[in-house]
Design a protein around this motif. Structure first.
Motif, PDB file in Angstrom:
ATOM      1  N   SER A   6       0.831  -1.208   0.000  1.00  0.00           N
ATOM      2  CA  SER A   6       0.000   0.000   0.000  1.00  0.00           C
ATOM      3  C   SER A   6       0.860   1.251   0.000  1.00  0.00           C
ATOM      4  O   SER A   6       0.607   2.189  -0.761  1.00  0.00           O
ATOM      5  N   PHE A   7       1.890   1.279   0.851  1.00  0.00           N
ATOM      6  CA  PHE A   7       2.747   2.457   0.918  1.00  0.00           C
ATOM      7  C   PHE A   7       3.539   2.650  -0.366  1.00  0.00           C
ATOM      8  O   PHE A   7       3.758   3.781  -0.804  1.00  0.00           O
ATOM      9  N   LYS A   8       3.959   1.561  -0.977  1.00  0.00           N
ATOM     10  CA  LYS A   8       4.653   1.668  -2.263  1.00  0.00           C
ATOM     11  C   LYS A   8       3.718   2.284  -3.310  1.00  0.00           C
ATOM     12  O   LYS A   8       4.118   3.153  -4.073  1.00  0.00           O
ATOM     13  N   ALA A   9       2.470   1.838  -3.323  1.00  0.00           N
ATOM     14  CA  ALA A   9       1.488   2.393  -4.266  1.00  0.00           C
ATOM     15  C   ALA A   9       1.250   3.875  -3.992  1.00  0.00           C
ATOM     16  O   ALA A   9       1.113   4.676  -4.915  1.00  0.00           O
ATOM     17  N   LEU A  10       1.230   4.248  -2.712  1.00  0.00           N
ATOM     18  CA  LEU A  10       0.985   5.640  -2.330  1.00  0.00           C
ATOM     19  C   LEU A  10       2.186   6.551  -2.592  1.00  0.00           C
ATOM     20  O   LEU A  10       2.048   7.776  -2.553  1.00  0.00           O
ATOM     21  N   ARG A  16      -1.578   8.915  -6.138  1.00  0.00           N
ATOM     22  CA  ARG A  16      -2.273   9.676  -5.087  1.00  0.00           C
ATOM     23  C   ARG A  16      -3.343  10.575  -5.703  1.00  0.00           C
ATOM     24  O   ARG A  16      -4.433  10.731  -5.135  1.00  0.00           O
ATOM     25  N   GLU A  17      -3.060  11.125  -6.862  1.00  0.00           N
ATOM     26  CA  GLU A  17      -4.058  11.965  -7.542  1.00  0.00           C
ATOM     27  C   GLU A  17      -5.260  11.130  -7.999  1.00  0.00           C
ATOM     28  O   GLU A  17      -6.401  11.582  -7.916  1.00  0.00           O
ATOM     29  N   ILE A  18      -5.009   9.917  -8.462  1.00  0.00           N
ATOM     30  CA  ILE A  18      -6.112   9.019  -8.839  1.00  0.00           C
ATOM     31  C   ILE A  18      -6.995   8.755  -7.624  1.00  0.00           C
ATOM     32  O   ILE A  18      -8.227   8.816  -7.706  1.00  0.00           O
ATOM     33  N   LEU A  19      -6.371   8.475  -6.477  1.00  0.00           N
ATOM     34  CA  LEU A  19      -7.147   8.234  -5.257  1.00  0.00           C
ATOM     35  C   LEU A  19      -7.966   9.465  -4.879  1.00  0.00           C
ATOM     36  O   LEU A  19      -9.126   9.345  -4.470  1.00  0.00           O
ATOM     37  N   ALA A  20      -7.390  10.642  -5.052  1.00  0.00           N
ATOM     38  CA  ALA A  20      -8.126  11.881  -4.753  1.00  0.00           C
ATOM     39  C   ALA A  20      -9.335  12.021  -5.669  1.00  0.00           C
ATOM     40  O   ALA A  20     -10.413  12.436  -5.230  1.00  0.00           O
ATOM     41  N   LEU A  21      -9.187  11.663  -6.938  1.00  0.00           N
ATOM     42  CA  LEU A  21     -10.322  11.707  -7.874  1.00  0.00           C
ATOM     43  C   LEU A  21     -11.435  10.762  -7.428  1.00  0.00           C
ATOM     44  O   LEU A  21     -12.619  11.088  -7.547  1.00  0.00           O
ATOM     45  N   LEU A  22     -11.040   9.599  -6.927  1.00  0.00           N
ATOM     46  CA  LEU A  22     -12.027   8.583  -6.548  1.00  0.00           C
ATOM     47  C   LEU A  22     -12.737   8.893  -5.239  1.00  0.00           C
ATOM     48  O   LEU A  22     -13.699   8.206  -4.887  1.00  0.00           O
ATOM     49  N   SER A  48      -3.651  -0.557 -11.987  1.00  0.00           N
ATOM     50  CA  SER A  48      -3.302  -1.944 -11.666  1.00  0.00           C
ATOM     51  C   SER A  48      -2.508  -2.024 -10.364  1.00  0.00           C
ATOM     52  O   SER A  48      -2.762  -2.894  -9.524  1.00  0.00           O
ATOM     53  N   ILE A  49      -1.561  -1.124 -10.177  1.00  0.00           N
ATOM     54  CA  ILE A  49      -0.768  -1.101  -8.939  1.00  0.00           C
ATOM     55  C   ILE A  49      -1.661  -0.781  -7.745  1.00  0.00           C
ATOM     56  O   ILE A  49      -1.553  -1.417  -6.686  1.00  0.00           O
ATOM     57  N   LEU A  50      -2.564   0.182  -7.909  1.00  0.00           N
ATOM     58  CA  LEU A  50      -3.489   0.532  -6.822  1.00  0.00           C
ATOM     59  C   LEU A  50      -4.403  -0.650  -6.488  1.00  0.00           C
ATOM     60  O   LEU A  50      -4.695  -0.907  -5.316  1.00  0.00           O
ATOM     61  N   VAL A  73      -9.394  -0.794   3.298  1.00  0.00           N
ATOM     62  CA  VAL A  73      -7.931  -0.700   3.337  1.00  0.00           C
ATOM     63  C   VAL A  73      -7.508   0.705   3.752  1.00  0.00           C
ATOM     64  O   VAL A  73      -6.587   0.871   4.555  1.00  0.00           O
ATOM     65  N   VAL A  74      -8.180   1.720   3.237  1.00  0.00           N
ATOM     66  CA  VAL A  74      -7.868   3.101   3.631  1.00  0.00           C
ATOM     67  C   VAL A  74      -8.072   3.261   5.136  1.00  0.00           C
ATOM     68  O   VAL A  74      -7.224   3.843   5.832  1.00  0.00           O
TER      69      VAL A  74
END
Length: 88
Positions: A6-10, A16-22, A48-50, A73-74
């Motif tokens: 998770s931290f590697k993905a973050l 991180r911008e994709i997560l903000a969009l979601l 895919s990584i996320l 997970v968040v």
């Protein structure tokens, strides 16, 4: 899936911008791609990584794939940070 993945993905600003969009809710892959100035394949790689890190879930609806935050997970990550900080 673990914190390391998770931290590697973050660690990547695009992810991180994709997560903000979601945060606003599920989005089709094409709508996510439209927010970036990179190829669809590049965004697909980030998604895919996320997904592998458990941070996003995907669902096929007809010919489109929709992505959304995996809040369990968040929440797990936030609980870990809260415990680390010594609160709650």
């Amino acid at each position: 899936m673990g914190f390391q993945q998770s931290f590697k993905a973050l660690s990547d600003p695009t992810r991180r911008e994709i997560l903000a969009l979601l945060r606003a809710g599920p989005m089709a892959a094409g709508d996510i791609v439209a927010h970036f100035h990179v190829s669809g394949a590049t965004v697909s790689h980030h998604l895919s990584i996320l997904k592998e890190a458990g941070l996003v879930l995907d669902e096929r609806r007809g010919k489109y794939i929709y992505y959304e935050l995996n809040m369990s997970v968040v929440d797990e990550i936030l609980e870990w940070f809260t415990a680390l900080k010594g609160e709650g």
